[in-house]
Enzyme design. Structure first.
Site, PDB file in Angstrom:
ATOM      1  N   HIS A  24       0.821  -1.216   0.000  1.00 48.67           N
ATOM      2  CA  HIS A  24       0.000   0.000   0.000  1.00 48.67           C
ATOM      3  C   HIS A  24       0.855   1.267   0.000  1.00 48.67           C
ATOM      4  O   HIS A  24       0.356   2.354  -0.284  1.00 48.67           O
ATOM      5  CB  HIS A  24      -0.999   0.000   1.165  1.00 48.67           C
ATOM      6  CG  HIS A  24      -0.439   0.328   2.509  1.00 48.67           C
ATOM      7  ND1 HIS A  24      -0.174  -0.629   3.456  1.00 48.67           N
ATOM      8  CD2 HIS A  24      -0.112   1.512   3.078  1.00 48.67           C
ATOM      9  CE1 HIS A  24       0.291  -0.042   4.549  1.00 48.67           C
ATOM     10  NE2 HIS A  24       0.339   1.254   4.348  1.00 48.67           N
ATOM     11  N   ASP A  63       0.207  -7.520   1.452  1.00 55.80           N
ATOM     12  CA  ASP A  63       0.632  -6.130   1.623  1.00 55.80           C
ATOM     13  C   ASP A  63       2.155  -5.992   1.660  1.00 55.80           C
ATOM     14  O   ASP A  63       2.708  -5.287   2.509  1.00 55.80           O
ATOM     15  CB  ASP A  63       0.014  -5.512   2.885  1.00 55.80           C
ATOM     16  CG  ASP A  63      -0.014  -3.977   2.799  1.00 55.80           C
ATOM     17  OD1 ASP A  63       0.523  -3.425   1.823  1.00 55.80           O
ATOM     18  OD2 ASP A  63      -0.550  -3.349   3.725  1.00 55.80           O
ATOM     19  N   SER A 107       4.528   3.079   7.651  1.00 57.51           N
ATOM     20  CA  SER A 107       4.304   1.860   6.876  1.00 57.51           C
ATOM     21  C   SER A 107       5.539   1.484   6.080  1.00 57.51           C
ATOM     22  O   SER A 107       6.142   2.319   5.401  1.00 57.51           O
ATOM     23  CB  SER A 107       3.146   2.053   5.898  1.00 57.51           C
ATOM     24  OG  SER A 107       1.919   1.898   6.522  1.00 57.51           O
TER      25      SER A 107
END
Length: 365
Positions: free
Chosen positions: A100, A131, A214
């Site tokens: 992402h 992911d 992230s």
């Protein structure tokens, strides 16, 4: 994970029965201070502040050494108007991050921790199902410092960990906490560039994971990456806001397994995850009882796949997998994430108002 506006929204899943209170991590310990009852009347009335608690020099040194040892392996990734983090995987310029973070982009700008200049990078492969993604520096500089990845099986609850990344664009930031739990199965919310992955065996941590973290590193005090920071939990009582102290990281063993495949083969050839070979959507029965069943409605079936071989067809509604009642597509994904390819599993479903059952030999996602 990115903020709204110039960055993508922070990943925040619905809490998965995480009502238990988290353990609190202490960055040091107190020593050399006396209790209030043992102070002399002269001390109590002198107005002289009590000495500050001392911090264990050994623990503080470990923190400092870990930051110095691992932070050079953590990079900042810019993908269009999105910002995230990544980890140097090898000296050839491969960098692992979240799918992402890269989104739909194929080219990126990477900033190393010890430099303010950016380096060009291109996409190797993105695997939204877990992911994870790998990008590669176009011209890797000499002196790249690949991170060392831990054995996820040795990660223990209560272990001190540091989350390293670029939260809110603040490069090379560090937060601290503990491993709060292991083996969590977490479903991400659907987003602009993500189908909403369901990821098994995640490491839960109390270390703060904020927008921009992230793809960064969750590390132990042995200078090893135990996971990739991925998302913060959502608080259902706060209109979907973050739940402080509950974050999740993809375990190191999963990262290395999938990254090695992406680098070698340009794709994931064996996810190690179970699949039925179907696409589904959530169905809810109406209050009158005349509507469809509640469950995972089968939209498509892979020809020759596990479900097809067991007789499942489009239009069926899966209501049970193994011993678990299925009420949504996301729940079906969560249950499948706990199973293994090749496992034989009873499946309950409804076709034309009639309840049926079959046994499926699970395939690979």
């Amino acid at each position: 994970m990115e903020t709204a506006g110039s960055r993508r929204p922070l990943r925040t899943p619905a809490l998965l029965a995480l009502a238990a209170a988290l353990l609190a991590a202490s960055a040091g310990c107190s020593s050399g201070s006396s209790s209030a009852s043992s102070r002399s009347s002269t001390d109590a009335g002198s107005g002289t502040p009590a000495p500050a608690p001392s911090v264990s020099s050994d623990l503080q040194t470990q923190y400092e050494n870990t930051v110095a040892g691992v932070l050079p392996s953590v990079v900042q990734i810019t993908a269009g108007d999105s910002l995230g983090s990544g980890i140097v995987y090898d000296s050839k310029g491969d960098i692992v991050t979240n799918a992402h973070v890269v989104g739909s982009a194929t080219s990126f700008q990477v900033t190393l921790a010890d430099s303010s200049s950016t380096l060009a990078a291109t996409l190797v492969y993105s695997y939204p199902t877990n992911d994870l993604a790998v990008i590669k520096l176009t011209s890797p500089p000499s002196g790249l410092k690949p991170a060392v990845f831990a054995d996820s099986g040795k990660v223990a609850v209560g272990q001190i960990v540091l989350a390293m990344g670029n939260p809110l664009g603040l490069s090379s930031s560090v937060t601290q906490g503990i491993v709060s739990a292991v083996g969590r199965t977490v479903s991400e919310p659907r987003g602009e560039d993500s189908p909403g992955a369901t990821i098994p065996n995640m490491v839960q941590t109390s270390a703060a994971i904020n927008p921009g973290n992230s793809g960064g590193a969750l590390v132990n005090l042995s200078n090893q990456v135990v996971g990739i920071n991925t998302l913060a939990a959502g608080d259902s009582n706060e209109s979907g806001g973050q739940a402080p102290g509950i974050g999740f990281a993809i375990p190191a063993s999963t990262v290395t397994d999938l990254a090695n495949q992406m680098i070698k083969d340009g794709k994931v050839v064996d996810s190690g995850r179970a699949a039925l070979g179907i696409t589904t959507r959530t169905l809810l029965a109406d209050s009158s009882g005349s509507g469809s069943e509640t469950g995972a409605g089968v939209v498509g079936v892979t020809s020759g796949g596990p479900a097809a071989k067991a007789g499942i067809q489009p239009g069926d509604v899966i209501t049970k997998l193994g011993g678990t009642a299925i009420t949504s597509s996301s729940q079906l994904s969560q249950v499948l994430a706990t199973m293994q390819p090749g496992q034989k599993v009873p499946v309950g479903y409804v076709r034309g108002g009639s309840t049926r059952s079959t046994t499926v030999t699970l395939g690979t996602l």
